[in-house]
Design an enzyme around this catalytic site. Structure first.
Site, PDB file in Angstrom:
ATOM      1  N   THR A  77       0.826  -1.209   0.000  1.00 31.58           N
ATOM      2  CA  THR A  77       0.000   0.000   0.000  1.00 31.58           C
ATOM      3  C   THR A  77       0.863   1.263   0.000  1.00 31.58           C
ATOM      4  OG1 THR A  77      -1.401   1.294   1.501  1.00 31.58           O
ATOM      5  CG2 THR A  77      -0.106  -0.403   2.521  1.00 31.58           C
ATOM      6  N   ASP A  78       0.285   2.372  -0.467  1.00 29.66           N
ATOM      7  CA  ASP A  78       0.997   3.656  -0.394  1.00 29.66           C
ATOM      8  C   ASP A  78       1.042   4.190   1.035  1.00 29.66           C
ATOM      9  OD1 ASP A  78      -1.692   4.341  -0.129  1.00 29.66           O
ATOM     10  OD2 ASP A  78      -1.661   5.928  -1.646  1.00 29.66           O
ATOM     11  N   GLU A  79       0.256   3.583   1.936  1.00 27.90           N
ATOM     12  CA  GLU A  79       0.195   4.101   3.316  1.00 27.90           C
ATOM     13  C   GLU A  79       1.525   3.939   4.052  1.00 27.90           C
ATOM     14  OE1 GLU A  79      -3.521   3.293   5.344  1.00 27.90           O
ATOM     15  OE2 GLU A  79      -4.560   3.068   3.436  1.00 27.90           O
ATOM     16  N   TYR A 138      -1.800  -0.594  10.980  1.00 32.89           N
ATOM     17  CA  TYR A 138      -1.917  -1.269   9.677  1.00 32.89           C
ATOM     18  C   TYR A 138      -0.723  -0.936   8.791  1.00 32.89           C
ATOM     19  CZ  TYR A 138      -3.235  -1.732   4.735  1.00 32.89           C
ATOM     20  OH  TYR A 138      -3.228  -2.017   3.379  1.00 32.89           O
ATOM     21  N   LYS A 183       2.332  -3.274   7.290  1.00 34.36           N
ATOM     22  CA  LYS A 183       2.609  -3.450   5.858  1.00 34.36           C
ATOM     23  C   LYS A 183       4.043  -2.996   5.552  1.00 34.36           C
ATOM     24  CE  LYS A 183       0.250  -4.676   2.957  1.00 34.36           C
ATOM     25  NZ  LYS A 183      -0.108  -6.019   2.421  1.00 34.36           N
ATOM     26  N   LYS A 189     -15.053  -0.233   4.520  1.00 37.23           N
ATOM     27  CA  LYS A 189     -14.255   0.791   3.842  1.00 37.23           C
ATOM     28  C   LYS A 189     -15.188   1.897   3.345  1.00 37.23           C
ATOM     29  CE  LYS A 189     -10.367  -1.664   4.164  1.00 37.23           C
ATOM     30  NZ  LYS A 189     -10.508  -3.018   3.848  1.00 37.23           N
ATOM     31  N   ARG A 214     -10.591   9.936  13.055  1.00 29.66           N
ATOM     32  CA  ARG A 214      -9.774   8.732  13.297  1.00 29.66           C
ATOM     33  C   ARG A 214      -8.492   9.160  14.000  1.00 29.66           C
ATOM     34  NH1 ARG A 214      -8.169   5.620   7.878  1.00 29.66           N
ATOM     35  NH2 ARG A 214     -10.097   4.450   8.215  1.00 29.66           N
TER      36      ARG A 214
HETATM   37  P1  NAD Z   1      -9.420  -7.690   2.229  1.00 30.69           P
HETATM   38  O1  NAD Z   1      -9.429  -7.414   3.697  1.00 30.69           O
HETATM   39  O2  NAD Z   1     -10.646  -7.440   1.431  1.00 30.69           O
HETATM   40  O3  NAD Z   1      -9.020  -9.223   1.983  1.00 30.69           O
HETATM   41  C1  NAD Z   1      -8.004  -9.869   2.692  1.00 30.69           C
HETATM   42  C2  NAD Z   1      -8.106 -11.368   2.404  1.00 30.69           C
HETATM   43  O4  NAD Z   1      -7.027 -12.020   3.081  1.00 30.69           O
HETATM   44  C3  NAD Z   1      -9.391 -12.007   2.897  1.00 30.69           C
HETATM   45  O5  NAD Z   1      -9.907 -12.888   1.918  1.00 30.69           O
HETATM   46  C4  NAD Z   1      -8.967 -12.767   4.149  1.00 30.69           C
HETATM   47  O6  NAD Z   1      -9.768 -13.914   4.415  1.00 30.69           O
HETATM   48  C5  NAD Z   1      -7.534 -13.135   3.786  1.00 30.69           C
HETATM   49  N1  NAD Z   1      -6.705 -13.361   4.980  1.00 30.69           N
HETATM   50  C6  NAD Z   1      -6.604 -12.565   6.073  1.00 30.69           C
HETATM   51  N2  NAD Z   1      -5.786 -13.126   6.977  1.00 30.69           N
HETATM   52  C7  NAD Z   1      -5.338 -14.288   6.429  1.00 30.69           C
HETATM   53  C8  NAD Z   1      -4.456 -15.309   6.874  1.00 30.69           C
HETATM   54  N3  NAD Z   1      -3.859 -15.257   8.077  1.00 30.69           N
HETATM   55  N4  NAD Z   1      -4.214 -16.354   6.041  1.00 30.69           N
HETATM   56  C9  NAD Z   1      -4.814 -16.433   4.824  1.00 30.69           C
HETATM   57  N5  NAD Z   1      -5.674 -15.508   4.368  1.00 30.69           N
HETATM   58  C10 NAD Z   1      -5.937 -14.450   5.152  1.00 30.69           C
HETATM   59  O7  NAD Z   1      -8.179  -6.877   1.666  1.00 30.69           O
HETATM   60  P2  NAD Z   1      -8.001  -6.133   0.252  1.00 30.69           P
HETATM   61  O8  NAD Z   1      -8.570  -4.779   0.363  1.00 30.69           O
HETATM   62  O9  NAD Z   1      -8.434  -7.049  -0.823  1.00 30.69           O
HETATM   63  O10 NAD Z   1      -6.418  -5.977   0.231  1.00 30.69           O
HETATM   64  C11 NAD Z   1      -5.595  -7.009  -0.316  1.00 30.69           C
HETATM   65  C12 NAD Z   1      -4.139  -6.586  -0.225  1.00 30.69           C
HETATM   66  O11 NAD Z   1      -3.943  -5.369  -0.924  1.00 30.69           O
HETATM   67  C13 NAD Z   1      -3.672  -6.328   1.213  1.00 30.69           C
HETATM   68  O12 NAD Z   1      -2.354  -6.833   1.323  1.00 30.69           O
HETATM   69  C14 NAD Z   1      -3.678  -4.800   1.331  1.00 30.69           C
HETATM   70  O13 NAD Z   1      -2.712  -4.373   2.238  1.00 30.69           O
HETATM   71  C15 NAD Z   1      -3.332  -4.399  -0.089  1.00 30.69           C
HETATM   72  N6  NAD Z   1      -3.856  -3.079  -0.519  1.00 30.69           N
HETATM   73  C16 NAD Z   1      -5.175  -2.772  -0.354  1.00 30.69           C
HETATM   74  C17 NAD Z   1      -5.651  -1.546  -0.821  1.00 30.69           C
HETATM   75  C18 NAD Z   1      -7.118  -1.174  -0.716  1.00 30.69           C
HETATM   76  O14 NAD Z   1      -7.498  -0.039  -1.061  1.00 30.69           O
HETATM   77  N7  NAD Z   1      -7.996  -2.066  -0.285  1.00 30.69           N
HETATM   78  C19 NAD Z   1      -4.775  -0.641  -1.438  1.00 30.69           C
HETATM   79  C20 NAD Z   1      -3.419  -1.004  -1.581  1.00 30.69           C
HETATM   80  C21 NAD Z   1      -2.988  -2.231  -1.124  1.00 30.69           C
HETATM   81  P1  TYD Z   2     -10.810   3.709   4.251  1.00 26.90           P
HETATM   82  O1  TYD Z   2     -11.755   3.289   3.169  1.00 26.90           O
HETATM   83  O2  TYD Z   2     -10.912   3.058   5.592  1.00 26.90           O
HETATM   84  O3  TYD Z   2      -9.346   3.565   3.648  1.00 26.90           O
HETATM   85  P2  TYD Z   2      -7.903   4.060   4.259  1.00 26.90           P
HETATM   86  O4  TYD Z   2      -8.082   4.447   5.662  1.00 26.90           O
HETATM   87  O5  TYD Z   2      -7.061   2.832   4.121  1.00 26.90           O
HETATM   88  O6  TYD Z   2      -7.462   5.175   3.379  1.00 26.90           O
HETATM   89  O7  TYD Z   2     -10.982   5.275   4.476  1.00 26.90           O
HETATM   90  C1  TYD Z   2     -10.823   6.181   3.395  1.00 26.90           C
HETATM   91  C2  TYD Z   2     -10.937   7.592   3.972  1.00 26.90           C
HETATM   92  O8  TYD Z   2     -12.288   7.784   4.419  1.00 26.90           O
HETATM   93  C3  TYD Z   2     -10.066   7.831   5.189  1.00 26.90           C
HETATM   94  O9  TYD Z   2      -9.571   9.168   5.152  1.00 26.90           O
HETATM   95  C4  TYD Z   2     -11.005   7.662   6.376  1.00 26.90           C
HETATM   96  C5  TYD Z   2     -12.333   8.111   5.818  1.00 26.90           C
HETATM   97  N1  TYD Z   2     -13.545   7.455   6.380  1.00 26.90           N
HETATM   98  C6  TYD Z   2     -14.627   8.233   6.840  1.00 26.90           C
HETATM   99  O10 TYD Z   2     -14.596   9.477   6.798  1.00 26.90           O
HETATM  100  N2  TYD Z   2     -15.735   7.579   7.332  1.00 26.90           N
HETATM  101  C7  TYD Z   2     -15.804   6.212   7.393  1.00 26.90           C
HETATM  102  O11 TYD Z   2     -16.842   5.688   7.891  1.00 26.90           O
HETATM  103  C8  TYD Z   2     -14.703   5.431   6.913  1.00 26.90           C
HETATM  104  C9  TYD Z   2     -14.732   3.932   6.968  1.00 26.90           C
HETATM  105  C10 TYD Z   2     -13.591   6.101   6.401  1.00 26.90           C
END
Ligand code: NAD
Ligand code: TYD
Length: 360
Positions: free
Chosen positions: A136-138, A162, A166, A201, A297
């Site tokens: 992630t970019d975070e 988190y 990462k 999210k 947050r």
């Molecule tokens: P998600 O939470 O939707 O899915 C995570 C998956 O991992 C789930 O299916 C869960 O069952 C599985 N999992 C969790 N713990 C596990 C374990 N111990 N063993 C096996 N499986 C396990 O997450 P996502 O949003 O799809 O993110 C996927 C990846 O991409 C993550 O590594 C996250 O850090 C990265 N990422 C996410 C975003 C975003 O915007 N969602 C952006 C950049 C990077």
């Molecule tokens: P989120 O989808 O949790 O992603 P991330 O924290 O990984 O960027 O949140 C996106 C943005 O939205 C973040 O600035 C927090 C904000 N947010 C709210 O304002 N209300 C909400 O209920 C949630 C879940 C997030």
């Protein structure tokens, strides 16, 4: 036939990636999906691929060394695409330990098992084996409101548990590349949105609440900025990095689509009003009156923004879906998958939601 081991394939991005790969490569690849099925993992996300002969699901925890080494021993894995993680910042603030376990220890197990399977006796690794760590970019921390971007050279400065977990997992991958010349890449992507995203999210939570006329919680002043990317563009980037990227390199993935949270919430409301049929009873529920500013947050990062210059120049990746189209596609998907939303929000989700948002 090339065999992919995907971890976390039942989650949001993993399931979109698996769909994307089968659409692109059809029967010419095999995918093994290892997922522990936590609250975020939903096998329903993959029900249209589960009957394919070139798809296998294995329920296992990535921290379970024996289970993961058995997957490598029983299959000749060519590519690992490692998504599995705990992924929600708010949950990490409440309960950091599970993030360290899954994201750090789990990644160490994945790296070790891949290394053991691919290592040659005289040193080095079998040819054409690759591990891609999805990050992630975070990890780069927070940017000022008025400028700057995250580059691959930006120093790591994570703030939330988190992003710290990462960042640690990225460092482990870097250590394997530096120490063993382990064949890997890291991608650091900005916020994704699209089908199958769990409604903890921002975007799916707002869509789900608005359709029920529930309050739309906006943290702090609503002006935090995220750089949103349609999930299919992320899936494409991961594939292109494994196909065309240079090994051992990190690539930032993002589409220059910065938006304040309040803009996102307003856009969702306006788009829902446009898309809902005149006689749909939900139309009257969706109004801007639902917007509710709530407590910020803890440690809330102000702004994220990716500079995607390297992936463009070296890999030729460009995002294809503009936000105005992506958000309509996403809302349309949630319209058509009301049962999916009902299933994932029954039970545990309610408890999480009530605690997180102080609903009595
Ligand atoms: P998600 O939470 O939707 O899915 C995570 C998956 O991992 C789930 O299916 C869960 O069952 C599985 N999992 C969790 N713990 C596990 C374990 N111990 N063993 C096996 N499986 C396990 O997450 P996502 O949003 O799809 O993110 C996927 C990846 O991409 C993550 O590594 C996250 O850090 C990265 N990422 C996410 C975003 C975003 O915007 N969602 C952006 C950049 C990077
Ligand atoms: P989120 O989808 O949790 O992603 P991330 O924290 O990984 O960027 O949140 C996106 C943005 O939205 C973040 O600035 C927090 C904000 N947010 C709210 O304002 N209300 C909400 O209920 C949630 C879940 C997030």
């Amino acid at each position: 036939m090339r065999t992919y081991l995907v971890t976390g394939g039942c989650g949001f991005i993993g399931s979109n990636y698996i769909h994307y790969m089968f659409r692109k490569y059809g029967d010419s690849i095999r995918i093994i999906n290892v997922d522990a099925l936590t609250y975020a993992g939903n096998p329903e996300n993959l029900k249209d691929v589960e009957k394919r002969e070139n798809y296998t699901f294995i329920k296992a925890d990535i921290c379970d060394k024996e289970a993961i080494s058995a997957v490598f021993a029983q299959n000749d894995i060519d590519r690992v695409v490692h998504f599995a993680a705990e992924s929600h910042v708010d949950r990490s603030i409440k309960d950091p330990e599970i993030f360290v376990r899954t994201n750090v220890l789990g990644t160490a197990v994945m790296l070790n098992c891949a290394k053991a399977a691919w290592e040659l006796e005289g040193g080095g690794f079998q040819e054409d084996k690759k591990f891609l760590h999805v990050s992630t970019d975070e990890v780069y921390g927070s940017l000022e409101e008025d400028g700057g971007y995250f580059y691959e050279t930006t120093p790591y400065a994570p703030h939330s548990p988190y992003s710290a977990s990462k960042a640690s997992s990225d460092m482990l991958v870097k250590a394997y590349m530096d120490t063993y010349k382990f064949p890997a890449n890291i991608t650091n992507c900005s916020n994704n949105y699209g089908p199958y995203q769990f409604p903890e999210k921002l975007i799916p939570l707002i869509i789900n609440n608005a359709l029920q006329g529930k309050k739309l919680p906006v943290y702090g002043d609503g002006r935090n900025v995220r750089d949103w990317l349609y999930v299919e563009d992320h899936a494409k980037a991961i594939d292109m990095v494994q196909e065309k990227g240079r090994l051992f390199e990190t690539y930032n993935v993002g589409g220059h689509n910065e938006k304040q949270n309040i803009e996102i919430v307003n856009t969702i409301i306006e788009t829902l009003q446009e898309m809902l049929a005149e006689d749909d009873p939900r139309r009257a529920l969706v109004t801007k009156e639902l917007i509710t500013y709530v407590e910020d947050r803890k440690g809330h990062d102000r702004r994220y923004a990716i500079a995607p210059d390297k992936i463009r120049a070296e890999v030729g990746w460009e995002p294809e879906t503009m936000f105005r189209d992506g958000i309509r596609l996403t809302i349309q998907w949630y319209f058509e998958h009301g049962d999916w939303m009902k299933n994932v929000t029954s039970g545990e989700y309610q408890k999480y939601y009530n605690e997180m948002y102080h609903v009595k």
